[in-house]
Design an enzyme around this catalytic site. Structure first.
Site, PDB file in Angstrom:
ATOM      1  N   GLY A  71      27.773 -26.749  69.673  1.00 58.22           N
ATOM      2  CA  GLY A  71      28.926 -27.765  69.495  1.00 58.22           C
ATOM      3  C   GLY A  71      29.213 -28.678  70.703  1.00 58.22           C
ATOM      4  N   THR A  72      28.988 -28.224  71.792  1.00 62.11           N
ATOM      5  CA  THR A  72      29.316 -28.836  73.071  1.00 62.11           C
ATOM      6  C   THR A  72      28.177 -30.181  73.371  1.00 62.11           C
ATOM      7  OG1 THR A  72      30.106 -27.336  74.444  1.00 62.11           O
ATOM      8  CG2 THR A  72      28.938 -29.050  75.488  1.00 62.11           C
ATOM      9  N   ASN A 150      41.218 -25.312  68.566  1.00 66.43           N
ATOM     10  CA  ASN A 150      40.958 -23.925  68.751  1.00 66.43           C
ATOM     11  C   ASN A 150      41.554 -23.055  69.342  1.00 66.43           C
ATOM     12  OD1 ASN A 150      40.427 -25.971  70.790  1.00 66.43           O
ATOM     13  ND2 ASN A 150      39.401 -24.139  72.163  1.00 66.43           N
ATOM     14  N   GLN A 178      36.202 -25.418  64.599  1.00 65.12           N
ATOM     15  CA  GLN A 178      37.101 -24.329  64.257  1.00 65.12           C
ATOM     16  C   GLN A 178      37.496 -24.431  62.620  1.00 65.12           C
ATOM     17  OE1 GLN A 178      37.494 -21.691  66.040  1.00 65.12           O
ATOM     18  NE2 GLN A 178      36.911 -22.276  67.973  1.00 65.12           N
ATOM     19  N   HIS A 200      27.788 -20.378  65.803  1.00 60.14           N
ATOM     20  CA  HIS A 200      28.245 -19.091  66.112  1.00 60.14           C
ATOM     21  C   HIS A 200      29.827 -18.820  65.713  1.00 60.14           C
ATOM     22  CE1 HIS A 200      30.525 -19.781  69.959  1.00 60.14           C
ATOM     23  NE2 HIS A 200      29.794 -20.696  69.894  1.00 60.14           N
ATOM     24  N   THR A 236      11.123 -29.472  70.576  1.00 61.26           N
ATOM     25  CA  THR A 236      10.928 -28.665  69.473  1.00 61.26           C
ATOM     26  C   THR A 236      12.278 -27.980  68.828  1.00 61.26           C
ATOM     27  OG1 THR A 236       8.813 -28.413  70.399  1.00 61.26           O
ATOM     28  CG2 THR A 236       9.565 -26.856  68.788  1.00 61.26           C
ATOM     29  N   CYS A 323      35.809 -21.124  76.604  1.00 61.91           N
ATOM     30  CA  CYS A 323      34.864 -22.046  77.405  1.00 61.91           C
ATOM     31  C   CYS A 323      35.262 -22.261  78.675  1.00 61.91           C
ATOM     32  CB  CYS A 323      34.994 -23.433  76.628  1.00 61.91           C
ATOM     33  SG  CYS A 323      34.569 -23.215  74.897  1.00 61.91           S
TER      34      CYS A 323
END
Length: 383
Positions: A71-72, A150, A178, A200, A236, A323
């Protein structure tokens, strides 16, 4: 307690068994998905199948899904100034994830923070006014407004904001990390130009996410040097992670109908907390919020003490966002809501998932009650 109660799903949800199986299968694939031989085509097929599943979770087209490392990175890619126009000013809500508040390629002087109400909802009237004022400055405005917070779970009026932003000729990005898998997400209904997801958070593997574009939207790559992801994100692809993301997205979509059960568990937890500590504060409780999230403060107690004490008792929660490199810090979200610093320092976050049960809630309440009583007794004796 016989087993731990894991109540920190907003930090990461446990890896689903079917995802683990899919990831292990993908690790056995030999080819590079950019290769044209049989092995490469097999890897490419696995990536594209997953792309379709992730797109389906939010009602997008597969070709508009850009896989990232999480997400970051997806937020950073969104915050790379849009192509084909001068990068104007960025308008970022005060409660955004740190990866958005960092501003991406928008210089500090080209960012404006949009305030929120005491309940943690962005002030759309303020947004409309500043966008109207910005119209005379030139450049295309960029607005980032998360779909659900979040920490508090507060839902934002993304669709209404999209109308305001587009009327001003701007671009709207929404971080839906979220919300996805907990409430229905439809890119078209939201009206966003760019949308962020993370694997995740929905029971997929860590280290993979996606930025999803509305039809016709574009992004400026953060890196150059490869043609992968439609030349929008070179390097890749993480085939195994992407395959796991696809399976997790598919499962999460099927489980949306079970989130009412999660909301009942959350409500039972909050009722139990108030029984133990009648002065407890539940943030954003009077507005629409995620069915799985509770942000709670007991005045006079420290969040760090509660997190550690509950951990020792077999219950996993967090203090605000996860985070900050494992640090317990005062929440910028609560600060933006005008919460007093001493109350914000007491705030913990409990976030549930489909796998949680009444037993988990009872374990939390027993441990929480014992801990609060002990801490208050110690404070009284020390006074």
């Amino acid at each position: 307690m016989n087993q731990r109660a894991y109540l920190d799903h907003n930090a990461t949800s446990p890896l689903r068994p079917e995802v683990r199986e899919a990831v292990l299968g993908a690790l056995a694939l030999l080819g590079n998905p950019s290769s044209v031989h049989s092995e490469g085509r097999s890897a490419r097929a696995a990536v594209e199948e997953a792309r379709g599943k992730v797109a389906a979770l939010v009602g997008a087209r597969p070709e508009d899904v850009i896989f990232t490392s999480g997400g970051t990175e997806a937020n950073g890619l969104a915050l790379a100034a849009p192509p084909g126009s001068e990068p104007g000013r960025a308008f970022l809500s005060a409660i955004e994830h740190p990866s958005v508040l960092a501003g991406g390629r928008f210089e500090t002087e080209a960012r404006t923070v949009v305030p929120v109400t005491a309940e943690g909802v962005v002030d759309l009237d303020y947004l409309a006014r500043i966008l109207e004022h910005h119209g005379s400055e030139g450049g295309r405005p960029f607005v980032s407004l998360m779909a659900a917070n979040n920490e508090t779970g507060a839902l934002q009026s993304v669709a209404e904001a999209a109308g305001i932003v587009h009327e001003a000729g701007g671009v709207l990005h929404t971080d839906a990390v979220q919300m996805a898998g907990r409430l229905p997400v439809d890119l078209g209904a939201l009206g966003a130009d760019l949308l962020t997801l993370s694997a995740h958070k929905v029971g997929g593997p860590q280290g993979v996410g996606a930025l999803i574009l509305a039809e016709g939207a574009g992004v400026r790559p953060l890196m150059t040097g490869g043609g992968q992801e439609g030349r929008r994100r070179p390097g890749t692809e993480n085939v195994a992670g992407i395959v796991g993301f696809g399976v997790a997205a598919e499962c999460a979509g099927k489980e949306l109908s079970h989130m009412d059960k999660v909301a009942r568990l959350r409500d039972a937890l909050e009722d139990g907390v108030r029984t133990v500590a009648p002065d407890a504060i539940v943030f954003a409780q009077s507005i629409p919020r995620l069915p799985n999230t509770s942000s709670i403060a007991v005045p006079g107690l420290k969040a760090e003490t509660l997190v550690i004490g509950l951990d020792l008792a077999g219950v996993s929660i967090s203090a605000g966002s996860a985070c900050s490199s494992g640090k317990v810090e005062t929440s910028h979200v609560l600060a933006a809501m005008g919460v007093a610093p001493e109350v914000a320092r007491a705030a913990i976050r409990v976030s549930l998932g489909i796998g949680n049960s009444d037993h988990d809630i009872q374990n939390f309440l027993i441990a929480f009650g014992d801990l609060v009583k002990r801490l208050r007794k110690n404070a009284k004796e020390a006074a």
